[in-house]
Design an enzyme around this catalytic site. Structure first.
Site, mmCIF file in Angstrom:
data_model
loop_
_atom_site.group_PDB
_atom_site.id
_atom_site.type_symbol
_atom_site.label_atom_id
_atom_site.label_comp_id
_atom_site.label_asym_id
_atom_site.label_seq_id
_atom_site.Cartn_x
_atom_site.Cartn_y
_atom_site.Cartn_z
ATOM 1 C CE LYS A 1 -1.614 -35.661 -9.901
ATOM 2 N NZ LYS A 1 -0.705 -35.657 -11.019
ATOM 3 C CG ASP B 1 -4.290 -23.481 -11.455
ATOM 4 O OD1 ASP B 1 -5.302 -23.903 -12.030
ATOM 5 O OD2 ASP B 1 -3.123 -23.756 -11.814
ATOM 6 C CG HIS C 1 -4.961 -29.767 -7.316
ATOM 7 N ND1 HIS C 1 -6.136 -30.325 -7.738
ATOM 8 C CD2 HIS C 1 -4.419 -29.169 -8.416
ATOM 9 C CE1 HIS C 1 -6.303 -30.073 -9.026
ATOM 10 N NE2 HIS C 1 -5.284 -29.367 -9.459
HETATM 11 O O1 LIG Z 1 -5.267 -28.518 -12.108
HETATM 12 C C1 LIG Z 1 -4.163 -28.202 -12.508
HETATM 13 O O2 LIG Z 1 -3.176 -29.111 -12.426
HETATM 14 C C2 LIG Z 1 -2.024 -28.996 -13.249
HETATM 15 C C3 LIG Z 1 -0.985 -29.913 -12.636
HETATM 16 O O3 LIG Z 1 -1.438 -31.237 -12.692
HETATM 17 P P1 LIG Z 1 -0.391 -32.437 -12.681
HETATM 18 O O4 LIG Z 1 -1.236 -33.634 -12.570
HETATM 19 O O5 LIG Z 1 0.365 -32.346 -13.971
HETATM 20 O O6 LIG Z 1 0.495 -32.202 -11.517
HETATM 21 C C4 LIG Z 1 -1.527 -27.579 -13.323
HETATM 22 O O7 LIG Z 1 -0.476 -27.489 -14.284
HETATM 23 C C5 LIG Z 1 -2.656 -26.677 -13.756
HETATM 24 O O8 LIG Z 1 -2.230 -25.329 -13.705
HETATM 25 C C6 LIG Z 1 -3.855 -26.825 -12.851
HETATM 26 O O9 LIG Z 1 -4.965 -26.150 -13.406
#
Ligand SMILES: O=C1O[C@H](COP(=O)(O)O)[C@@H](O)[C@H](O)[C@H]1O
Ligand SMILES: NC(=O)C1=CN([C@@H]2O[C@H](COP(=O)(O)OP(=O)(O)OC[C@H]3O[C@@H](n4cnc5c(N)ncnc54)[C@H](OP(=O)(O)O)[C@@H]3O)[C@@H](O)[C@H]2O)C=CC1
Length: 590
Positions: A280, A333, A338
């Site tokens: 990102k 998750d 993240h």
């Molecule tokens: O890895 C994941 O990320 C998404 C959110 O990603 P984003 O780039 O849309 O913020 C999340 O919805 C999902 O649960 C998870 O596995």
């Protein structure tokens, strides 16, 4: 109920994918045009300009074809000198132009959600912007029966053109789709992967082939695919790389097992563990902000920073993914990967260089300086059904794919600590939740009070409201803003809070590329900086495995919060225990 990563981790095959052995293979991705035009000539041509971007820039400023030291070590040590040369950006063009290479990308699990939503659109965006090499083909692979044409129809529905550059988009889309093919096969069938190999060879037509496999499939079949692909569909004369999607296990043990199994068939250099948050734009900018501005780095420690907050929220539930989610929960998750990756980038020491290995070394060091998360520093929640404005929103437990009585958390807040000289005693608070009131991801840095503040009287009793706060809003509406105190113009002395605001959409009226575009481009270029190395992954699991086990063993019930709310109140108590107020709920920008 720990589930194993794979039903087996077969050692029947000792074959491994060909590694990146040869500089020619990598540099051959470079367009040959470079030798026939001077750089200044080519810059005058818009398309050449884009191609030049491909040659000269990667997301760390090195050539995307740069080879890290690890390549050299894992590959052919005799060619190390050449690898080092390439690392510093001196691409020996004369060698590259002699070999015509081709890139084959296989999306395994092409019929699935992620492939449709993210991977094919990202590949199209790269094609549209001329980032892909001249010769390439994309194969979808899955069990579903489909023709090439049916795959094209499927993916064409999700391809979009850049808002700011929709010129020729229809033509470009058609050209892109003509490079997409489909092969149906089982994930554990060497024979089916052998057939894929034949089809790839037909397209590669004798060129040196570089092959990238994207595993967009559930984790229980990762190892089968890698085994079959390694024995039957690995490139014979170029590099072979595999992008692996999370989850990388459920805990230290299963993650270690997955790594061990993958390494029966792949070297670490060939494994690209993706964490799309690292791709990102604002997360990329974190290091630029820290290391290229004199004003921030001197403040980046316990001396000036009171606390750091890493916040993720989504305004929708697990709709459609409840089956997957229930086995993992929000901590696995979002937090363990993240948010922890962002934390590591935020808190690491200055790397020796921008080389992927140097950066990952620093990330591992800071992760290893952290205390494993304690149960007393965690709050968990789960959303319940809610009606608002005549509309009703389902509870997590209403999802038919979620087992009855599930206590899987859809929300968690945690306090983490880094036991090193820079961060001793500074709480790093994380908060992640689904079905909350807003969709947002941000990093908030709350600074200490001004000692002996001359203006303290002007702030009333709540001095916390007068401290500086730096916010990096990762999404939506990417921005970096700093809250400062200033005087309201006029003859009196009234103070106000204002934002020094770098709002991306005002400053840069272009569409920001999706994270998957950057990550795919880096994987193609062999740039590993934004991918997770196995020791990083181990260190990340060490922090969360004990608390995850305790939550499960003690069957800790999550605090219920209404769909669309700001989450459980327990998160406020946790923050208060560490003398922190959540910045996103302060009222200023909640
Ligand atoms: O890895 C994941 O990320 C998404 C959110 O990603 P984003 O780039 O849309 O913020 C999340 O919805 C999902 O649960 C998870 O596995
Ligand atoms: N979707 C998302 O937003 C995100 C997904 N991920 C990860 O990416 C990977 C792919 O995700 P996603 O596309 O959502 O997954 P899907 O559930 O859509 O699965 C992808 C494909 O794999 C095959 N498949 C599904 N279940 C099984 C099974 N039990 N056994 C064998 N094959 C199966 C199906 O293809 P077929 O039946 O045709 O063989 C399916 O189309 C997963 O590891 C996921 O955790 C990570 C971040 C976000």
């Amino acid at each position: 109920m720990a589930r194993s990563v794979s039903s087996h981790c077969s050692s029947s095959s000792t074959l491994s994918f060909n590694n990146d052995r040869n500089l020619l293979k990598r540099t051959s991705l470079l367009p040959s045009r470079r030798t026939t035009t001077t750089i200044s000539e080519s810059l005058t041509h818009p398309k050449n300009h884009l191609r030049l971007q491909f040659q000269l820039k990667s997301s760390n400023g090195y050539t995307p074809n740069a080879v890290s030291l690890q390549d050299g070590l894992a590959g052919n040590s005799a060619s190390n000198d050449r690898f080092v040369e390439t690392r510093i950006g001196q691409v020996p063009v004369s060698q590259s132009e002699n070999v015509e290479s081709t890139l084959s990308i296989t999306v395994v699990g092409a019929s699935g959600d992620l492939a449709k939503k993210k991977i094919f659109p990202a590949l199209f965006a790269l094609y549209y912007e001329d980032w892909l090499p001249e010769h390439f083909q994309i194969f979808g692979y899955a069990r579903s029966k489909m023709t090439d044409e049916e795959l094209r129809n499927l993916i064409s529905r999700t391809l979009t053109c850049r808002i700011d550059k929709s010129e020729n988009c229809g033509d470009k889309m058609e050209q892109f789709l003509q490079r997409c093919f489909y092969h149906s096969g089982l994930y554990d069938s060497e024979e089916n992967f052998g057939e894929l190999d034949q089809r790839l060879k037909e397209k590669e037509i004798g060129r040196q082939s570089n092959r990238l496999f994207y595993l967009s499939i559930p984790p229980n079949i990762f190892v089968d695919v890698v085994r079959c692909a390694s024995s039957r569909a690995s490139s014979e004369n170029g590099w072979t790389r595999v992008i692996v999607e999370k989850p990388f296990g459920r805990d230290s043990q299963s993650s270690g097992e997955l790594t061990r199994c993958l390494k029966q068939y792949l070297t670490e250099d060939q494994i690209f563990r993706i964490d799309h948050y690292l791709g990102k734009e604002l997360v990329e900018n974190l290091s630029v902000l820290r290391f290229s501005n004199l004003v921030f780095e001197p403040l980046w420690s316990r001396n000036y920073i009171r606390n750091v907050q890493l916040i993720f929220s989504e305004d929708f539930g697990t709709e459609g993914r409840g089956g997957y989610f229930d086995n993992y929960g929000i901590i696995r998750d979002i937090m363990q990967n993240h948010l922890l990756q962002i934390l590591a980038l935020f808190a690491m020491e200055t790397p020796v260089t921008l080389d992927g290995e140097d950066i990952r070394n620093e990330k591992v060091k800071v992760l290893r300086s952290m205390r494993p998360v304690k149960l007393e520093n965690v709050v968990v929640g789960q959303y319940k059904g809610h009606s608002k404005g005549g509309k009703s929103y389902p509870a997590y437990s209403d999802d038919p794919t979620v087992p009855k009585g599930s206590i899987t958390p859809t929300f968690a807040a945690a306090a983490l600590f880094i036991d090193n000289a820079r961060w001793d005693g500074v709480p790093f608070l994380m908060k992640a939740g689904k079905a909350l009131h807003t969709r947002r991801a941000e990093i908030r840095v709350q600074f200490r009070h001004v000692p002996g503040n001359l203006y303290s009287r002007n702030f009333g009793t709540d001095l916390d409201k007068a401290t500086n706060e730096l916010v990096l809003r990762v999404q939506p509406d990417e921005a970096i803003y700093l809250k400062i105190n200033n005087k309201v113009p006029g003859l009196g002395m009234r103070l106000d809070r204002s934002n020094l605001n770098l709002l991306y959409k005002s400053r840069y009226p272009i569409e920001i590329p999706d994270a998957y575009e950057r990550l795919l481009l880096d994987a193609i270029g062999g740039e590993r900086r934004l991918f997770i190395r196995s020791d990083e992954l181990d260190a990340a699991w060490v922090l969360f495995t004990p608390v995850l086990r305790e939550l499960e063993d003690k069957k800790i019930s999550p605090e219920l919060y209404p769909y669309g709310s700001r989450g459980p109140v327990g998160a406020h108590y946790l923050a208060a225990k560490h003398n922190v107020r959540w910045g996103d709920l302060s009222g200023e920008d909640s």
